[in-house]
Design a protein around this motif. Structure first.
Motif, PDB file in Angstrom:
ATOM      1  N   ASN A 100       0.897  -1.122   0.054  1.00  0.00           N
ATOM      2  CA  ASN A 100       0.038  -0.011   0.050  1.00  0.00           C
ATOM      3  C   ASN A 100       0.760   1.188   0.169  1.00  0.00           C
ATOM      4  OD1 ASN A 100      -1.397  -2.051   2.307  1.00  0.00           O
ATOM      5  ND2 ASN A 100      -2.618  -1.501   0.305  1.00  0.00           N
ATOM      6  N   LEU A 101       1.793   1.399   0.807  1.00  0.00           N
ATOM      7  CA  LEU A 101       2.829   2.322   0.852  1.00  0.00           C
ATOM      8  C   LEU A 101       3.680   2.702  -0.477  1.00  0.00           C
ATOM      9  CD1 LEU A 101       4.287   1.893   4.382  1.00  0.00           C
ATOM     10  CD2 LEU A 101       2.624   3.409   3.582  1.00  0.00           C
ATOM     11  N   VAL A 102       3.978   1.363  -1.343  1.00  0.00           N
ATOM     12  CA  VAL A 102       4.586   1.643  -2.463  1.00  0.00           C
ATOM     13  C   VAL A 102       3.587   2.052  -3.591  1.00  0.00           C
ATOM     14  CG1 VAL A 102       5.581   0.430  -4.455  1.00  0.00           C
ATOM     15  CG2 VAL A 102       6.422  -0.079  -2.164  1.00  0.00           C
ATOM     16  N   ARG A 103       2.311   1.905  -3.558  1.00  0.00           N
ATOM     17  CA  ARG A 103       1.183   2.113  -4.359  1.00  0.00           C
ATOM     18  C   ARG A 103       0.937   3.887  -4.227  1.00  0.00           C
ATOM     19  NH1 ARG A 103      -1.499   4.707  -6.488  1.00  0.00           N
ATOM     20  NH2 ARG A 103      -3.171   4.500  -7.419  1.00  0.00           N
ATOM     21  N   GLY A 104       0.915   4.135  -2.777  1.00  0.00           N
ATOM     22  CA  GLY A 104       0.766   5.700  -2.588  1.00  0.00           C
ATOM     23  C   GLY A 104       1.832   6.200  -3.169  1.00  0.00           C
ATOM     24  N   GLY A 105       3.177   5.847  -3.155  1.00  0.00           N
ATOM     25  CA  GLY A 105       4.397   6.571  -3.664  1.00  0.00           C
ATOM     26  C   GLY A 105       4.213   7.005  -5.148  1.00  0.00           C
ATOM     27  N   LEU A 106       3.486   6.131  -5.739  1.00  0.00           N
ATOM     28  CA  LEU A 106       3.384   6.428  -7.183  1.00  0.00           C
ATOM     29  C   LEU A 106       2.702   7.823  -7.439  1.00  0.00           C
ATOM     30  CD1 LEU A 106       2.303   3.082  -8.364  1.00  0.00           C
ATOM     31  CD2 LEU A 106       4.402   3.884  -8.555  1.00  0.00           C
ATOM     32  N   THR A 107       1.696   8.118  -6.729  1.00  0.00           N
ATOM     33  CA  THR A 107       0.977   9.427  -6.933  1.00  0.00           C
ATOM     34  C   THR A 107       2.027  10.562  -6.405  1.00  0.00           C
ATOM     35  OG1 THR A 107      -1.289   8.257  -6.477  1.00  0.00           O
ATOM     36  CG2 THR A 107      -1.246  10.601  -6.300  1.00  0.00           C
ATOM     37  N   ALA A 108       2.629  10.305  -5.231  1.00  0.00           N
ATOM     38  CA  ALA A 108       3.680  11.300  -4.762  1.00  0.00           C
ATOM     39  C   ALA A 108       4.801  11.667  -6.169  1.00  0.00           C
ATOM     40  CB  ALA A 108       4.323  10.857  -3.693  1.00  0.00           C
ATOM     41  N   PHE A 109       5.050  10.361  -6.781  1.00  0.00           N
ATOM     42  CA  PHE A 109       6.031  10.702  -7.926  1.00  0.00           C
ATOM     43  C   PHE A 109       5.216  11.859  -8.835  1.00  0.00           C
ATOM     44  CE2 PHE A 109       8.244   6.627  -7.156  1.00  0.00           C
ATOM     45  CZ  PHE A 109       9.430   7.319  -6.749  1.00  0.00           C
ATOM     46  N   ALA A 110       3.814  11.539  -9.138  1.00  0.00           N
ATOM     47  CA  ALA A 110       3.102  12.243 -10.014  1.00  0.00           C
ATOM     48  C   ALA A 110       3.132  13.820  -9.619  1.00  0.00           C
ATOM     49  CB  ALA A 110       1.660  11.620 -10.117  1.00  0.00           C
ATOM     50  N   PHE A 111       2.982  13.918  -8.374  1.00  0.00           N
ATOM     51  CA  PHE A 111       2.996  15.165  -7.690  1.00  0.00           C
ATOM     52  C   PHE A 111       4.254  15.759  -7.957  1.00  0.00           C
ATOM     53  CE2 PHE A 111       3.604  18.530  -4.595  1.00  0.00           C
ATOM     54  CZ  PHE A 111       2.453  19.212  -4.895  1.00  0.00           C
ATOM     55  N   LEU A 144       0.710   9.406   1.332  1.00  0.00           N
ATOM     56  CA  LEU A 144      -0.126   8.918   2.615  1.00  0.00           C
ATOM     57  C   LEU A 144      -1.683   8.697   2.011  1.00  0.00           C
ATOM     58  CD1 LEU A 144       1.195  10.832   5.604  1.00  0.00           C
ATOM     59  CD2 LEU A 144       1.770   8.451   4.755  1.00  0.00           C
ATOM     60  N   HIS A 145      -2.137   9.673   1.436  1.00  0.00           N
ATOM     61  CA  HIS A 145      -3.438   9.644   0.925  1.00  0.00           C
ATOM     62  C   HIS A 145      -3.953   8.250   0.191  1.00  0.00           C
ATOM     63  CE1 HIS A 145      -7.180  10.070  -1.590  1.00  0.00           C
ATOM     64  NE2 HIS A 145      -7.718  10.720  -0.581  1.00  0.00           N
ATOM     65  N   ASP A 146      -2.872   8.096  -0.980  1.00  0.00           N
ATOM     66  CA  ASP A 146      -3.304   6.986  -1.653  1.00  0.00           C
ATOM     67  C   ASP A 146      -2.971   5.375  -1.082  1.00  0.00           C
ATOM     68  OD1 ASP A 146      -3.976   8.858  -3.351  1.00  0.00           O
ATOM     69  OD2 ASP A 146      -3.162   7.931  -5.189  1.00  0.00           O
ATOM     70  N   ALA A 147      -2.096   5.531  -0.194  1.00  0.00           N
ATOM     71  CA  ALA A 147      -1.711   4.461   0.739  1.00  0.00           C
ATOM     72  C   ALA A 147      -3.006   3.999   1.433  1.00  0.00           C
ATOM     73  CB  ALA A 147      -0.613   4.416   1.694  1.00  0.00           C
ATOM     74  N   SER A 148      -3.672   5.209   2.045  1.00  0.00           N
ATOM     75  CA  SER A 148      -4.816   4.754   2.676  1.00  0.00           C
ATOM     76  C   SER A 148      -6.026   4.262   1.789  1.00  0.00           C
ATOM     77  CB  SER A 148      -5.138   6.020   3.415  1.00  0.00           C
ATOM     78  OG  SER A 148      -6.635   6.067   4.017  1.00  0.00           O
ATOM     79  N   SER A 149      -6.383   5.195   0.725  1.00  0.00           N
ATOM     80  CA  SER A 149      -7.461   4.531  -0.087  1.00  0.00           C
ATOM     81  C   SER A 149      -7.009   3.210  -0.853  1.00  0.00           C
ATOM     82  CB  SER A 149      -7.557   5.529  -1.216  1.00  0.00           C
ATOM     83  OG  SER A 149      -6.500   5.653  -2.105  1.00  0.00           O
ATOM     84  N   ASN A 150      -5.838   2.791  -0.983  1.00  0.00           N
ATOM     85  CA  ASN A 150      -5.538   1.499  -1.447  1.00  0.00           C
ATOM     86  C   ASN A 150      -5.828   0.419  -0.625  1.00  0.00           C
ATOM     87  OD1 ASN A 150      -2.823  -0.597  -2.246  1.00  0.00           O
ATOM     88  ND2 ASN A 150      -4.159  -0.013  -4.051  1.00  0.00           N
ATOM     89  N   LEU A 151      -5.756   0.884   0.697  1.00  0.00           N
ATOM     90  CA  LEU A 151      -6.028  -0.045   1.808  1.00  0.00           C
ATOM     91  C   LEU A 151      -7.385  -0.465   1.737  1.00  0.00           C
ATOM     92  CD1 LEU A 151      -3.793   0.934   4.876  1.00  0.00           C
ATOM     93  CD2 LEU A 151      -4.354  -1.659   4.212  1.00  0.00           C
ATOM     94  N   VAL A 152      -8.139   0.586   1.585  1.00  0.00           N
ATOM     95  CA  VAL A 152      -9.564   0.568   1.279  1.00  0.00           C
ATOM     96  C   VAL A 152     -10.119  -0.400   0.253  1.00  0.00           C
ATOM     97  CG1 VAL A 152     -11.941   1.834   1.161  1.00  0.00           C
ATOM     98  CG2 VAL A 152     -10.237   2.699   2.809  1.00  0.00           C
ATOM     99  N   GLY A 153      -9.265  -0.113  -0.693  1.00  0.00           N
ATOM    100  CA  GLY A 153      -9.618  -0.845  -2.005  1.00  0.00           C
ATOM    101  C   GLY A 153      -9.446  -2.399  -1.897  1.00  0.00           C
ATOM    102  N   LEU A 191      -8.712  -1.390   8.323  1.00  0.00           N
ATOM    103  CA  LEU A 191      -9.500  -0.205   8.406  1.00  0.00           C
ATOM    104  C   LEU A 191      -8.854   0.860   9.507  1.00  0.00           C
ATOM    105  CD1 LEU A 191     -12.069   1.663   7.720  1.00  0.00           C
ATOM    106  CD2 LEU A 191     -13.224   0.273   9.819  1.00  0.00           C
ATOM    107  N   THR A 192      -8.185   0.365  10.562  1.00  0.00           N
ATOM    108  CA  THR A 192      -7.418   1.040  11.527  1.00  0.00           C
ATOM    109  C   THR A 192      -6.294   1.611  10.633  1.00  0.00           C
ATOM    110  OG1 THR A 192      -8.177  -0.327  13.278  1.00  0.00           O
ATOM    111  CG2 THR A 192      -5.978   1.287  13.696  1.00  0.00           C
ATOM    112  N   TRP A 193      -5.437   0.895   9.991  1.00  0.00           N
ATOM    113  CA  TRP A 193      -4.396   1.572   9.353  1.00  0.00           C
ATOM    114  C   TRP A 193      -4.934   2.755   8.275  1.00  0.00           C
ATOM    115  CZ3 TRP A 193       0.626   2.255  10.358  1.00  0.00           C
ATOM    116  CH2 TRP A 193       1.193   1.190  10.872  1.00  0.00           C
ATOM    117  N   ALA A 194      -6.009   2.358   7.568  1.00  0.00           N
ATOM    118  CA  ALA A 194      -6.633   3.306   6.566  1.00  0.00           C
ATOM    119  C   ALA A 194      -6.693   4.504   7.502  1.00  0.00           C
ATOM    120  CB  ALA A 194      -7.544   2.874   5.914  1.00  0.00           C
ATOM    121  N   ALA A 195      -7.628   4.425   8.446  1.00  0.00           N
ATOM    122  CA  ALA A 195      -7.781   5.667   9.354  1.00  0.00           C
ATOM    123  C   ALA A 195      -6.736   6.636   9.829  1.00  0.00           C
ATOM    124  CB  ALA A 195      -8.883   5.291  10.364  1.00  0.00           C
TER     125      ALA A 195
END
Length: 329
Positions: A133-144, A168-177, A203-207
């Motif tokens: 999830n953290l690696v997935r979130g990092g992809l959007t950080a790269f885009a920014f 952190l946002h996309d790691a969270s939403s990826n966890l929900v996914g 869910l705790t980690w996502a929150a």
């Protein structure tokens, strides 16, 4: 031809396609006081090409898992040959690299890192818990970060916390996914957080991650030198926070075991929420005159395509009454 075009359209996931471009556009607007239209177009377009490459590549590398859990998807169903998906990934990567080179040659290193991270996510990290999830979130950080370099030579240091926000946002939403894919991931041997530790831990980690996102977002206006008036930023951030909180609360209150459709509905909220969040940052960089009309357009497109396409893509055929026909979700 029609079958092939529909298969490509499903692979693009139009309900998620506008997000990363909006992130890049917001980054470009925040990084420079007067960016050119060409620079802003590149800040939108190159990350979008990278996102498309990731979608084709993800479906290519996940084809064995999808053959078990989601055989209706384009590759396992035979509507999109695996070699075509791989070729499209390469084409999108090449087109993005050309655009990056034309904008700022220094972005090529960032593009290369994002490509490596995307492949590692699909082939290794996705099946390995929170690190995926953290690696997935990092992809959007790269885009920014790319968006900042589309309008500035290097990422301004004051925008690094905003890149962390999207990480952190996309790691969270990826966890929900991952919650909607719990059964399929378990069957396919993917050790995601809900597979290893259950829905409550995921869910705790996502929150926790989402709370960190909101804390960073609250500090952004103080970090950006000479921002536009922040009124619309706070309004849009409040709307985004309400959508994100609603998604998390809906999962918390849902009966157990959590149904895939309930998890999908929660993630659909996050898909809308992240557009509002990115538009809030765009408003801080350009003002509401661009951010609000663009947000309305992408929200309408996203809402419509989620309603028309997403359940079918995730759960195969959906009957008029809302129940899936065929395979068990």
């Amino acid at each position: 031809m029609r079958v092939a075009l529909v298969a490509h359209a499903e692979t693009w996931r139009p309900y998620g396609l506008t997000y990363v471009g909006l992130v890049g556009l917001a980054a470009g607007a925040l990084a420079a006081p007067s960016p050119s239209p060409w620079q802003l177009l590149g800040a939108w377009g190159v990350p979008t090409l990278g996102w498309l490459a990731g979608l084709y590549g993800g479906d290519y590398f996940d084809r064995k898992l999808d053959a078990i859990a989601k055989p209706h998807r384009p590759i396992p169903s035979g509507r999109l040959p695996a070699r075509t998906a791989l070729a499209m990934m390469v084409i999108c990567c090449a087109a993005g690299a050309v655009g990056a080179l034309l904008l700022n040659w220094r972005t090529l290193g960032l593009v290369g890192l994002a490509l490596v991270a995307g492949i590692l996510y699909s082939t290794w990290f996705k099946a390995r818990g929170l690190s995926g999830n953290l690696v997935r979130g990092g992809l959007t950080a790269f885009a920014f970060l790319f968006g900042t370099m589309a309008t500035a030579t290097l990422p301004p240091p004051y925008l690094l916390p905003v890149a962390a926000l999207f990480w952190l946002h996309d790691a969270s939403s990826n966890l929900v996914g991952t919650l909607r894919d719990l059964d399929g991931d378990r069957e396919g041997g993917y050790g995601t957080v809900p597979v290893r530790h259950g829905v409550t831990v995921a869910l705790t980690w996502a929150a926790v991650l989402y709370a960190a996102v909101l804390a960073l977002a609250a500090a952004v206006p103080a970090l950006v030198p000479q921002p536009r008036p922040a009124g619309w930023y706070w309004i849009l951030l409040g709307i985004a926070a309400a959508l994100g909180a609603s998604a998390l609360v809906s999962i918390l209150r849902a009966p157990r075991p959590l149904s895939p459709r309930t998890a999908l509905r929660a993630h659909e909220f996050f898909v809308l929420e992240r557009l509002v969040l990115a538009a809030a940052l765009l408003a801080l960089g350009t003002g509401a005159g661009l951010a609000l009309p663009l947000l309305v357009a992408v929200l309408v497109l996203t809402w419509l395509t989620q309603r028309i396409m997403r359940a079918r893509y995730e759960f195969a055929q959906v009957a008029p009454g809302g129940e899936k026909e065929g395979m068990n979700a």
